[in-house]
Design an enzyme around this catalytic site. Structure first.
Site, PDB file in Angstrom:
ATOM      1  CG  ASP A 226      -0.909  -6.033   5.961  1.00  0.00           C
ATOM      2  OD1 ASP A 226      -1.952  -5.588   5.670  1.00  0.00           O
ATOM      3  OD2 ASP A 226       0.353  -4.502   5.951  1.00  0.00           O
TER       4      ASP A 226
ATOM      5  CB  THR B   1      -0.892  -0.290   0.743  1.00  0.00           C
ATOM      6  OG1 THR B   1      -0.331   0.006   2.496  1.00  0.00           O
ATOM      7  CG2 THR B   1      -2.046  -0.978   1.116  1.00  0.00           C
ATOM      8  CB  THR B   2       3.951   2.525   1.386  1.00  0.00           C
ATOM      9  OG1 THR B   2       3.022   2.499   2.685  1.00  0.00           O
ATOM     10  CG2 THR B   2       4.584   3.945   1.722  1.00  0.00           C
TER      11      THR B   2
END
Length: 570
Positions: free
Chosen positions: A392, A88-89
């Site tokens: 995650d 996501t980053t």
């Protein structure tokens, strides 16, 4: 003639610069949290709740953003989190960098349509290159690939130092919940793995339990703590005394009729309980309440009854145990009965003490094997970050198991794509080559950020990494054969010849080794990521950048001051 607007209008290059500035501001917030040496962020909301995390999706979700283009990046990170569960980053960073470079091209009077066309071509070429040249089959690497992929996901989180323990727990949990869909394909539902957070002890005291857990517990201490060969009834109706509805009155002349009415109210509940027990149920879970009279009946029959269970959890338990959630017991004949096949089955239902609380465990579910990961920590902030990290990792393992392909980490894919796309750009004669070249440069933001967060010289490491990947891609089959012949003519040993050939073939797996500040083979080091994560991140980031790049006019209407209703009141 200009259109009169009660607000402000920004057009052309000005609006593009504003959009790019907003996206870069969001990207810079999460940039320092990328990679195994990334740092955490502390987010405090308006009521004082604190979240400490370095998960990109969580950080962006908690930000109170006003700019519409900044919100696009938040939605982008949420989409990546939903589709893959990791990366996501990096997806937010790549999107912002693409937009920055596209804006620079617009300033050089390159039309946005040409830039968009180049970006789309670069995206398609990048996805094909990853699929053909950068992926490894997990069937060749074995179970170790799953553990390494989980460890890579955890390396940037709070559990990075203990990733060996947590990676093994996560892999064992996901392998245990294997199931087949309608097409007889293997699926690994993450929802079948429940994560239980309990304060106390240390982080390394986490363990895996074969079963599904409920935070609710028995209604009475007189009920048995353990039932084997459990038949579970999941109901969505009340088991309290059936009182009259509001507005309904019963007029009686005889006091005995009042007593008979009260007795009938209790009998209705007793009849329902008897129906469930005669059907074979010895564990009853309900979303509503259970009063003392009903508890007495359950205790007499030596059943476990649990009240106030979340409806979502009941649906999940029904799926795991092969049962059905009963909204009512009414049948087609106007009577009440328990439908056949509505009871779920499990080997064992047991209430256990975990930390300072009692937890109900459903073990040996008949339909899908459920698992529970018990996390321990000193405070709630740590436990929430542990849960995000483990979730995650579970998503990463699911994607690796279902797709069966991984790619090397440490910026290896981005560096290889950068070299490959620049080579393609040089061969093109249209203006698309400028956009493809900028796309190639934009991808280098990932290895650069990884090196900076590790405290190393980014320019030196990234240039070395690009050099290695350029060598690996320039070695064609004929060149390899010629090199082997030259080695033979030089009368070098066969071992040296094999080592040289192998070294050249394996150069494409090289990425950043942030522990030692060098370039190393990431596959042999066990730094692996799901191929889907890289493909989706490039795809989503490109689409988000194009969406924002298409905007050439922004109209913001002014807020109404002291709005009034038709009567003139504010």
């Amino acid at each position: 003639m200009t259109l009169p607007i009660n607000g402000t209008r920004v057009t052309g290059l000005d609006v593009r610069c504003q959009n790019m500035t907003a996206c870069m501001a969001v990207s810079n917030i999460v940039k320092s949290s990328l990679g195994p040496l990334g740092l955490d962020k502390m987010l405090v909301d308006d009521i004082g709740d604190v979240v400490i995390t370095n998960d990109g999706a969580t950080i962006l979700k908690r930000l109170d953003l006003e700019h519409p283009c900044a919100k696009v990046l938040v939605e982008l990170a949420n989409l990546q989190d939903k589709e893959v569960g990791d990366g996501t980053t990096s997806v937010a960073i790549i999107a912002a960098e693409l937009l920055k470079r596209a804006t620079a091209l617009v300033e050089q009077h390159i039309h946005p349509t040409k830039i968009i066309s180049g970006f789309l071509k670069a995206k398609n070429e990048a996805i094909n290159f990853i699929a053909k040249n950068m992926t490894l089959k997990t069937s060749e690497l074995g179970k170790e690939a799953l553990i390494n992929a989980a460890k890579t996901s955890m390396s940037s989180k709070i559990i990075g130092k203990d990733c060996d323990l947590f990676a093994k727990i996560a892999v064992d949990a996901m392998l245990a919940v294997e199931t087949l869909n309608d097409q007889k394909k293997k699926r690994y539902p993450v929802k079948a793995v429940e994560i239980l957070k309990v304060t106390g002890k240390g982080m390394r005291d986490a363990h895996l339990i074969n079963g599904y857990c409920l935070h609710e517990y028995r209604c009475s201490q007189q009920m048995p703590r353990l039932i084997r060969n459990a038949k579970i009834a999941m109901v969505d109706f009340d088991m309290r005394r059936l009182a009259l509805k509001f507005g309904v009155q019963m007029l009686m002349d005889d006091p005995k009729e009042v007593e008979a009415m009260r007795a009938r109210e209790y009998d209705i509940i007793k009849e329902r309980i008897d129906l469930l027990i005669k059907a074979g149920a010895n564990v009853i879970l309900t979303t509503k309440g259970i009063d003392d009279a009903a508890i007495k009946y359950f205790v007499q029959e030596q059943c476990i009854a649990v009240r106030r269970v979340d409806k979502k959890k009941l649906k999940r338990i029904a799926k795991l145990t092969g049962g059905k959630l009963l909204i009512t017991l009414a049948d087609e004949d106007g009577l009440e009965s328990v439908p056949a096949g509505s009871l779920g089955s499990a080997d064992l239902v047991e209430e256990m003490s975990v930390g300072d609380r009692d937890i109900l465990f459903i073990k040996g579910c008949s339909s899908t094997k459920a698992q529970t990961i018990v996390l321990r920590g000193v405070n709630w902030y740590m436990l929430e970050e542990l849960e995000r990290s483990v979730h995650d990792a579970l998503c990463v393992i699911k994607r690796v198991l279902e797709s069966g392909r991984v790619v090397p980490g440490g910026g290896a894919v981005e560096a290889a794509l950068s070299v490959y796309l620049e080579h393609i750009a040089v061969q093109m004669s249209s203006r698309d080559q400028l956009a493809i070249s900028e796309f190639a440069q934009a991808l280098l933001v990932i290895p650069k950020t990884l090196a900076i967060n590790g405290g190393y010289d980014a320019a030196e490491l990234v240039s070395k990494l690009r050099g290695i990947h350029a060598q690996s891609q320039s070695k064609s089959a004929e060149q390899m054969k010629e090199q082997v012949r030259a080695l033979n003519r030089g009368q070098q040993s066969k071992e040296a010849e094999k080592a040289k050939k192998l070294d050249t073939a394996e150069r494409k797996w090289y990425g950043l080794d942030l522990e030692n500040g060098t370039i190393a083979n990431r596959v042999t080091s066990g730094v692996l990521e799901p191929a889907m994560s890289k493909i989706k991140s490039i795809k989503f980031a490109t689409e988000a950048a194009i969406t924002i790049l298409r905007i050439d006019d922004s109209i913001s209407l002014a807020k109404k001051e002291n709005p009034r209703d038709p009567s003139g009141q504010e």
